[in-house]
Design a protein around this motif. Structure first.
Motif, PDB file in Angstrom:
ATOM      1  N   LEU A  58      35.679  17.322 -17.571  1.00 10.38           N
ATOM      2  CA  LEU A  58      35.268  18.000 -16.347  1.00 10.38           C
ATOM      3  C   LEU A  58      34.306  19.141 -16.639  1.00 10.38           C
ATOM      4  CD1 LEU A  58      38.814  18.220 -14.739  1.00 10.38           C
ATOM      5  CD2 LEU A  58      37.057  16.503 -14.297  1.00 10.38           C
ATOM      6  N   ALA A  59      33.302  19.281 -15.794  1.00 12.62           N
ATOM      7  CA  ALA A  59      32.369  20.401 -15.860  1.00 12.62           C
ATOM      8  C   ALA A  59      32.594  21.254 -14.615  1.00 12.62           C
ATOM      9  CB  ALA A  59      30.926  19.905 -15.926  1.00 12.62           C
ATOM     10  N   MET A  60      33.235  22.387 -14.799  1.00 11.40           N
ATOM     11  CA  MET A  60      33.593  23.232 -13.657  1.00 11.40           C
ATOM     12  C   MET A  60      32.469  24.216 -13.355  1.00 11.40           C
ATOM     13  SD  MET A  60      37.028  25.494 -13.082  1.00 11.40           S
ATOM     14  CE  MET A  60      38.001  23.993 -12.881  1.00 11.40           C
ATOM     15  N   SER A  61      32.135  24.331 -12.063  1.00  8.68           N
ATOM     16  CA  SER A  61      31.101  25.272 -11.643  1.00  8.68           C
ATOM     17  C   SER A  61      31.607  26.097 -10.465  1.00  8.68           C
ATOM     18  CB  SER A  61      29.803  24.528 -11.310  1.00  8.68           C
ATOM     19  OG  SER A  61      30.024  23.504 -10.357  1.00  8.68           O
ATOM     20  N   VAL A  62      30.691  26.734  -9.746  1.00  9.09           N
ATOM     21  CA  VAL A  62      31.054  27.754  -8.762  1.00  9.09           C
ATOM     22  C   VAL A  62      32.011  27.238  -7.692  1.00  9.09           C
ATOM     23  CG1 VAL A  62      30.107  29.100  -6.831  1.00  9.09           C
ATOM     24  CG2 VAL A  62      29.061  29.242  -9.093  1.00  9.09           C
ATOM     25  N   ARG A  63      31.788  26.035  -7.189  1.00  5.80           N
ATOM     26  CA  ARG A  63      32.629  25.546  -6.083  1.00  5.80           C
ATOM     27  C   ARG A  63      34.083  25.382  -6.527  1.00  5.80           C
ATOM     28  NH1 ARG A  63      28.566  23.471  -2.242  1.00  5.80           N
ATOM     29  NH2 ARG A  63      26.588  23.509  -3.375  1.00  5.80           N
ATOM     30  N   GLY A  64      34.285  24.805  -7.704  1.00  3.50           N
ATOM     31  CA  GLY A  64      35.634  24.660  -8.207  1.00  3.50           C
ATOM     32  C   GLY A  64      36.259  25.992  -8.558  1.00  3.50           C
ATOM     33  N   ARG A  65      35.480  26.877  -9.178  1.00  3.49           N
ATOM     34  CA  ARG A  65      36.000  28.194  -9.557  1.00  3.49           C
ATOM     35  C   ARG A  65      36.413  28.998  -8.332  1.00  3.49           C
ATOM     36  NH1 ARG A  65      32.293  31.368 -13.680  1.00  3.49           N
ATOM     37  NH2 ARG A  65      34.095  32.747 -13.465  1.00  3.49           N
ATOM     38  N   THR A  66      35.629  28.903  -7.259  1.00  2.00           N
ATOM     39  CA  THR A  66      35.958  29.640  -6.042  1.00  2.00           C
ATOM     40  C   THR A  66      37.297  29.172  -5.464  1.00  2.00           C
ATOM     41  OG1 THR A  66      33.597  29.864  -5.545  1.00  2.00           O
ATOM     42  CG2 THR A  66      35.126  30.300  -3.751  1.00  2.00           C
ATOM     43  N   ALA A  67      37.525  27.870  -5.510  1.00  2.00           N
ATOM     44  CA  ALA A  67      38.791  27.336  -5.008  1.00  2.00           C
ATOM     45  C   ALA A  67      39.965  27.809  -5.862  1.00  2.00           C
ATOM     46  CB  ALA A  67      38.737  25.813  -4.972  1.00  2.00           C
ATOM     47  N   LEU A  68      39.790  27.796  -7.179  1.00  4.33           N
ATOM     48  CA  LEU A  68      40.854  28.261  -8.070  1.00  4.33           C
ATOM     49  C   LEU A  68      41.124  29.757  -7.872  1.00  4.33           C
ATOM     50  CD1 LEU A  68      39.895  26.392 -11.370  1.00  4.33           C
ATOM     51  CD2 LEU A  68      41.646  25.757  -9.701  1.00  4.33           C
ATOM     52  N   ARG A  69      40.063  30.512  -7.634  1.00  6.26           N
ATOM     53  CA  ARG A  69      40.226  31.951  -7.369  1.00  6.26           C
ATOM     54  C   ARG A  69      41.038  32.181  -6.102  1.00  6.26           C
ATOM     55  NH1 ARG A  69      34.882  33.637  -6.370  1.00  6.26           N
ATOM     56  NH2 ARG A  69      34.577  32.964  -8.525  1.00  6.26           N
ATOM     57  N   HIS A  70      40.886  31.296  -5.143  1.00  4.01           N
ATOM     58  CA  HIS A  70      41.561  31.420  -3.849  1.00  4.01           C
ATOM     59  C   HIS A  70      43.080  31.393  -4.008  1.00  4.01           C
ATOM     60  CE1 HIS A  70      41.280  31.311   0.532  1.00  4.01           C
ATOM     61  NE2 HIS A  70      42.245  30.404   0.543  1.00  4.01           N
ATOM     62  N   PRO A 316      29.997  10.197 -11.975  1.00  5.89           N
ATOM     63  CA  PRO A 316      30.206  11.543 -12.532  1.00  5.89           C
ATOM     64  C   PRO A 316      28.957  12.269 -13.006  1.00  5.89           C
ATOM     65  CG  PRO A 316      30.723   9.898 -14.182  1.00  5.89           C
ATOM     66  CD  PRO A 316      30.375   9.141 -12.932  1.00  5.89           C
ATOM     67  N   PHE A 317      27.775  11.898 -12.525  1.00 10.79           N
ATOM     68  CA  PHE A 317      26.553  12.355 -13.172  1.00 10.79           C
ATOM     69  C   PHE A 317      25.969  13.660 -12.628  1.00 10.79           C
ATOM     70  CE2 PHE A 317      26.632   7.655 -13.491  1.00 10.79           C
ATOM     71  CZ  PHE A 317      27.023   7.613 -14.811  1.00 10.79           C
ATOM     72  N   TYR A 318      26.618  14.279 -11.660  1.00 10.12           N
ATOM     73  CA  TYR A 318      26.186  15.627 -11.274  1.00 10.12           C
ATOM     74  C   TYR A 318      27.276  16.647 -11.588  1.00 10.12           C
ATOM     75  CZ  TYR A 318      22.316  18.093  -9.085  1.00 10.12           C
ATOM     76  OH  TYR A 318      21.200  18.853  -8.882  1.00 10.12           O
ATOM     77  N   GLY A 319      28.389  16.172 -12.149  1.00  8.43           N
ATOM     78  CA  GLY A 319      29.478  17.083 -12.493  1.00  8.43           C
ATOM     79  C   GLY A 319      30.098  17.737 -11.279  1.00  8.43           C
ATOM     80  N   GLN A 320      30.050  17.055 -10.119  1.00  7.67           N
ATOM     81  CA  GLN A 320      30.524  17.682  -8.887  1.00  7.67           C
ATOM     82  C   GLN A 320      31.752  17.003  -8.282  1.00  7.67           C
ATOM     83  OE1 GLN A 320      29.383  20.588  -7.047  1.00  7.67           O
ATOM     84  NE2 GLN A 320      28.701  20.910  -9.153  1.00  7.67           N
ATOM     85  N   GLY A 321      32.281  15.950  -8.909  1.00  5.78           N
ATOM     86  CA  GLY A 321      33.431  15.267  -8.331  1.00  5.78           C
ATOM     87  C   GLY A 321      34.607  16.195  -8.122  1.00  5.78           C
ATOM     88  N   ALA A 365      24.688  12.409  -6.902  1.00  3.44           N
ATOM     89  CA  ALA A 365      25.327  12.084  -8.177  1.00  3.44           C
ATOM     90  C   ALA A 365      24.751  10.802  -8.760  1.00  3.44           C
ATOM     91  CB  ALA A 365      26.835  11.943  -7.975  1.00  3.44           C
ATOM     92  N   MET A 366      24.508   9.827  -7.903  1.00  2.58           N
ATOM     93  CA  MET A 366      23.915   8.582  -8.368  1.00  2.58           C
ATOM     94  C   MET A 366      22.506   8.827  -8.893  1.00  2.58           C
ATOM     95  SD  MET A 366      24.332   5.363  -8.879  1.00  2.58           S
ATOM     96  CE  MET A 366      25.701   4.856  -7.837  1.00  2.58           C
TER      97      MET A 366
END
Length: 480
Positions: A58-70, A316-321, A365-366
């Motif tokens: 997994l490549a975690m970025s801002v959207r995932g981090r924001t959710a985890l911060r929540h 999985p090619f934009y790391g956004q799943g 992603a495609m």
């Protein structure tokens, strides 16, 4: 964030699927005071030596981090487990490398282990008194009208029936909840298997127990029709994922053929993986399929909702799943506040708001597969990257590269694409203006330096040459 509201304690929510999105959603609902029951077909992964199922790092970025911060777990994951990746490291066929930073500000994405994050989220969910986890509960039937679910224990085959006021399907690309929703009218659905598969390999730590490659990069071996990537792990190993058409996988039928293929395409990876380990791991596995899923709407009345891959599986090619799925939970949570917990309003509002973004990132992603496996070798692609970063430096608010918008902001995905398209139009017009100016200059120079026939001949050749030079650039600046 805990204990936000107790007004929902009489409302029972069933979350089907205790993966990354399901366990996160259980936490957010618990914070809102709902009585949450989390159902998972597997055993508790925290008790297993090996977790069944697929796993692309997994490549975690801002959207995932924001959710985890929540829900208060971002710091523990990022600080103690995640490895920052600040650039792509491109491996050329001759063994040389080149780094392409993600943006001018040095922002990074993080390599994280799926299992670790899932375990943290499950433990967090269980810390809420209003969350009950049910493992080895496979959903085998559901009646949306009566909001009744039948679960089967995959080991004992025993069944039990449960009800809930709201059923949320977070059970992945092959969602059982979505399957039941499809039996009702007015649900659009499509799925697409791509002709490429993937296989996970491993680069172990070196003989000193350290990373065998520079660790703060997403390493990419782009080879046109296929590619290989590597993400760093906490134990100093690398999770290597090989992507290529199934017919290529099927053609590698012997150790010698496999080694010839790697020697031709990934020669620098052979000593990193180890020849014996490469042969063993490759023939112990097989190429696995990748699927894109779209559907709409994501809800049925006020009784059923889809989140994550159940609603919008992507390659999985934009790391956004993962990041997109976690942001789903944020968007739903924000709508609960905005619409005062009225599920009859929240669910349709969620479908309307989230569907354009989800479909946009599924398509993006495609497309990024083409960029990662091929275009990163293109001088025009690299030129566009430099131009984007330069214009972003001059106009930081009005000119933002697409990758930066998608990965380092919470800009709605469909708006990221619209803004990129506007930027492309500006570049098209600018490029044509420059080309036109050059043509006019050529006309003046040839007129002054020769006869009319010479002028016509030279001008024609100049325009053709300039046009041929501009075409690749104009083609590439329209790409995502």
């Amino acid at each position: 964030m805990e204990g936000k509201s107790n007004k929902n304690s009489d409302t029972q929510v069933a979350v089907v699927g205790a993966g990354l999105v399901g366990s996160l959603e259980a936490c957010m609902l618990a914070q809102r005071g709902y009585d949450v029951h989390l159902y998972e077909y597997r055993e508790d992964i925290r008790t297993l030596e090996h977790v069944p199922g697929r796993s692309i790092n997994l490549a975690m970025s801002v959207r995932g981090r924001t959710a985890l911060r929540h829900i208060g777990v971002e710091d523990s994951i990022i600080a103690h487990h995640a490895i920052p990746m600040r650039a792509r490291m491109i491996h050329r066929p001759d063994g040389s490398t080149a780094a392409i930073p993600y943006n001018k500000d040095g922002q990074c994405i993080y390599s994280v282990g799926r299992r670790f994050v899932n375990e943290v989220l499950l433990t967090k969910a269980e810390s809420f008194p209003n969350v009950t986890c049910h493992f080895q509960h496979r959903l085998t039937a559901m009646d949306i009208t009566t909001r009744t679910m039948t679960f089967t224990n995959p080991t004992t085959e025993e069944t039990n029936t449960r009800t809930a006021d709201l059923i949320i399907g977070c059970d992945g690309a092959f969602s059982a909840v979505r399957k039941e929703m499809l039996k009702r009218a007015n649900l659009n659905y499509s799925q697409n298997y791509i002709p490429h598969g993937y296989m996970e390999l491993c680069i172990p730590a070196d003989k000193h127990g350290e990373f065998a490659m520079p660790p703060n990069y997403l390493h990419i071996w782009p080879r046109g029709e296929y590619m290989m990537i590597a993400l760093p792990n906490q134990d100093k190993s690398w999770t290597v994922t090989l992507f290529m058409p199934f017919n290529i996988f099927e053609s590698l039928t012997s150790p010698q053929i496999l080694m010839n293929f790697f020697q031709q395409n990934y020669p620098d990876a052979i000593p990193l993986i180890g020849e014996e380990k490469l042969v063993k791991d490759f023939f112990a596995n097989k190429g696995l399929p990748m699927i894109s899923v779209k559907c709409s709407p994501y809800h049925v009345g006020s009784s059923c909702l889809l989140l994550g891959d159940a609603a919008h599986a992507m390659v999985p090619f934009y790391g956004q799943g993962m990041n997109c799925g976690m942001e789903d939970c944020l968007v739903f949570d924000e709508l609960l506040t905005k619409l005062d917990y009225d599920l009859s309003l929240v669910l349709p509002a969620y479908s309307a708001k989230r569907n354009p973004d989800a479909e946009a990132i599924v398509d993006l992603a495609m497309y990024n597969y083409v960029e990662m496996r091929d275009m990163v070798n293109s001088r025009w692609f690299l030129l566009r990257k430099k131009l984007d970063n330069f214009l972003n430096l001059i106009f930081p608010r009005s000119w933002v590269p697409l990758y930066t918008m998608v990965t380092f902001s919470r800009e709605p995905y469909h708006m990221c694409i619209k803004k990129k398209q506007r930027q492309d139009k500006v570049l098209h017009c600018t490029s044509l203006a420059v080309l036109g100016t050059a043509v006019v200059g050529g006309v003046v120079l040839t007129w002054r330096s020769g006869s009319a026939s010479d002028w016509l001949h030279k001008t024609f050749n100049f325009v053709v040459t300039a046009g041929r030079s501009a075409v690749p650039y104009l083609d590439h600046v329209t790409l995502y």
